[in-house]
Design an enzyme around this catalytic site. Structure first.
Site, PDB file in Angstrom:
ATOM      1  CB  CYS A  33      -0.984  -0.015   1.173  1.00  0.00           C
ATOM      2  SG  CYS A  33      -0.263   0.241   2.806  1.00  0.00           S
ATOM      3  CB  THR A  34       0.271   4.786   0.484  1.00  0.00           C
ATOM      4  OG1 THR A  34      -0.630   4.647  -0.622  1.00  0.00           O
ATOM      5  CG2 THR A  34       1.066   6.081   0.336  1.00  0.00           C
ATOM      6  N   GLY A  35       1.626   3.698   2.911  1.00  0.00           N
ATOM      7  CA  GLY A  35       2.453   3.932   4.090  1.00  0.00           C
ATOM      8  C   GLY A  35       2.766   2.721   4.940  1.00  0.00           C
ATOM      9  CG  ASN A  36       4.015  -1.613   5.636  1.00  0.00           C
ATOM     10  OD1 ASN A  36       5.025  -1.933   6.249  1.00  0.00           O
ATOM     11  ND2 ASN A  36       3.092  -2.500   5.336  1.00  0.00           N
ATOM     12  CB  THR A  37       0.632   2.720   9.096  1.00  0.00           C
ATOM     13  OG1 THR A  37      -0.086   3.663   8.299  1.00  0.00           O
ATOM     14  CG2 THR A  37       2.110   3.087   9.184  1.00  0.00           C
ATOM     15  CB  CYS A  38      -4.016   1.708   7.068  1.00  0.00           C
ATOM     16  SG  CYS A  38      -3.808   3.202   8.056  1.00  0.00           S
ATOM     17  NE  ARG A  39      -4.682   1.642   1.660  1.00  0.00           N
ATOM     18  CZ  ARG A  39      -4.479   2.386   0.593  1.00  0.00           C
ATOM     19  NH1 ARG A  39      -5.314   2.304  -0.436  1.00  0.00           N
ATOM     20  NH2 ARG A  39      -3.457   3.214   0.516  1.00  0.00           N
ATOM     21  CG  ASP A  58      -5.082   5.129   3.117  1.00  0.00           C
ATOM     22  OD1 ASP A  58      -5.235   4.512   4.200  1.00  0.00           O
ATOM     23  OD2 ASP A  58      -4.061   5.785   2.848  1.00  0.00           O
TER      24      ASP A  58
END
Length: 157
Positions: free
Chosen positions: A12-18, A122
């Site tokens: 994903c983008t930040g590797n903290t959620c999805r 997101d």
């Protein structure tokens, strides 16, 4: 000759959620039959070392998944190279990976490619209910990926 171990990478983008959510869910789904699979996640724009968001952790806890030890990882050419299967949360993520790594087109897929090819939005900054909705959107996609990976390859006769 031994084949490379199965390594599933969620991006994903930040590797903290999805992508951590997908990693945790898929690890739980695959654990019984595939304890040897490497299942990880990374972010295209991640800062290495961040924890998963509190709502991500809570949504997963409600499914008996503890991802409290997760630390974000920035996507690297080495991760792309060693992964045997790569699943992105959005078509934009997939397009970025294919622009930089066109030679890996066969292993880079949108998470929902076996279903409806919908992007996983997101939930960052939203309420817990949005994270739970994201998890519910991911679950059938992850189940279909697992079934696909487990299905025997039928060669033409």
């Amino acid at each position: 000759m031994m084949s490379a171990p199965t390594h599933i990478l969620f991006v994903c983008t930040g590797n903290t959620c999805r992508s951590p959510m997908a990693e945790g869910l898929f690890r739980q789904l695959a654990a019984q039959n595939h304890p040897d699979w490497v299942i990880s996640s990374a972010g295209i724009s991640a800062w290495t070392g961040d924890t998963a968001s509190e709502h991500t952790l809570e949504a997963l806890r409600r499914h008996h998944i503890d991802l409290s030890s997760h630390r974000s990882t920035a996507l690297s050419p080495q991760l792309i190279d060693t992964a045997t299967h790569i699943y992105t949360m959005t078509s934009a993520h997939r397009d970025i990976l294919l622009a930089y790594f066109p030679e890996y087109e066969d292993k880079i897929h949108l998470l929902t490619y076996l279903l409806d090819s919908a992007d996983i939005a997101d939930p960052f900054g939203g309420p817990l209910s949005l994270y739970q909705k994201t998890l519910q959107q991911m679950l059938p996609a992850l189940q279909s990926i697992l079934a696909h990976l487990e299905s025997p390859i039928i060669s033409p006769s």
